[in-house]
Write a protein that holds these residues in place. Sequence first.
Motif, mmCIF file in Angstrom:
data_model
loop_
_atom_site.group_PDB
_atom_site.id
_atom_site.type_symbol
_atom_site.label_atom_id
_atom_site.label_comp_id
_atom_site.label_asym_id
_atom_site.label_seq_id
_atom_site.Cartn_x
_atom_site.Cartn_y
_atom_site.Cartn_z
ATOM 1 N N MET A 68 0.836 -1.199 0.000
ATOM 2 C CA MET A 68 0.000 0.000 0.000
ATOM 3 C C MET A 68 0.873 1.253 0.000
ATOM 4 N N LEU A 69 0.478 2.228 -0.798
ATOM 5 C CA LEU A 69 1.063 3.549 -0.708
ATOM 6 C C LEU A 69 0.417 4.273 0.468
ATOM 7 N N LEU A 112 -12.449 6.514 -4.079
ATOM 8 C CA LEU A 112 -12.104 6.988 -2.747
ATOM 9 C C LEU A 112 -13.118 6.399 -1.780
ATOM 10 N N VAL A 113 -12.678 5.444 -0.981
ATOM 11 C CA VAL A 113 -13.563 4.756 -0.047
ATOM 12 C C VAL A 113 -13.852 5.670 1.138
ATOM 13 N N LEU A 152 -15.943 -4.027 -3.630
ATOM 14 C CA LEU A 152 -15.077 -4.604 -4.662
ATOM 15 C C LEU A 152 -15.849 -5.433 -5.687
ATOM 16 N N PRO A 153 -16.850 -6.236 -5.293
ATOM 17 C CA PRO A 153 -17.626 -6.948 -6.320
ATOM 18 C C PRO A 153 -18.320 -6.005 -7.298
ATOM 19 N N LEU A 167 -6.846 -5.300 -0.364
ATOM 20 C CA LEU A 167 -8.157 -4.690 -0.586
ATOM 21 C C LEU A 167 -8.047 -3.272 -1.148
ATOM 22 N N ILE A 168 -7.025 -2.537 -0.721
ATOM 23 C CA ILE A 168 -6.858 -1.167 -1.183
ATOM 24 C C ILE A 168 -5.423 -0.949 -1.641
ATOM 25 N N ASP A 169 -5.222 0.133 -2.392
ATOM 26 C CA ASP A 169 -3.903 0.466 -2.926
ATOM 27 C C ASP A 169 -3.225 1.597 -2.167
#
Length: 331
Positions: free
Chosen positions: A1-2, A182-183, A197-198, A304-306
């Motif tokens: 992750m960044l 953006l979550v 994500l789905p 799950l996230i980047d």
Amino acid sequence: MLVDFAAGVEASPLEVEAAAARAEQDGYDGFGAAESRHDVFTALTLAARATRTITLQSGIAVAFARNPMSMAVLANDLQLISEGRFQLGLGSQVQAHIERRFAMPWGKPAARMAEFVAAVRAIWECWRTGERLAFRGEFYRHTLMTDFFNPGPNPHGNPPILLAAVGERMTAVAGKEADGLLVHPLTSPAYLRERTLPILREARGDLDGFSVGLSAFVVVGEDEKARSQAEQAVKAQIAFYGSTPAYRPVLELHGWGDLADQLNQLSRRQAWAEMAGLITDDVLDTFAVTGDVARGLRERFDGLIDRISFYTPYEVDPGLLGELRAGVTVS
């Protein structure tokens, strides 16, 4: 992750400028500023002039408070000033604020946002190619661009567009029309896996080249007293977000639909302290990371996230956040 640094929502433009310079010096990958009490583009313009390498993101700019042309101009200018480091983070806000604070129209927000993004891209394409501007949609119509107002192609390319979304329809729009999602901070690994994500994969086919970023609630402090104060501040913020009907599906997934209803009713009376008291430790632990925060963030969100930033609605020593950043990036 960044790992990005997120400026506080109360930060003035000059405070954002100083925070961005410090974040770049401290080794963060990106820097985000919100639009709340001040204009996010003014703040990020100062940040762009004070930095050289760090990514700059509006997180978020309120789309429906503007029109696609004004947004296209602002984003293009920031991309020029930052020399290609800008990311345009957009969000819809909620109906009450759009209609009553900004005096702008509301209706069909997901469809309107899809058209808004498409219109911004059409304007940029007109500037890039010099072809006639001919965007005609249900909500926006842009059919005039003369040479006098055309800045021409951006030498750094157009900035990526990231869209904030919680509900299924807006998440699908992000997957189809934007370059990233953006979550919202009021989320959980379960909501990401089972809902967010789905929907993105269904909209896009795959997530290659698509960014998913999160500003995560964290509870940190230099001693037990500070951590207790941080915990109470996070509970208050969770209660505030949980009172908004648009975010009810997140609570509902975990069986807390009744809590969402209670929070909404109390918010109408502005009973903020009473609302925070309804946030139990179970709710806190679902939406915020406590204890060994760096390890908790890795365990919850790896894969799950980047990109991640730390949501701290309380005063915190930047040094503690720097240690947290280092812990999150440990391979």
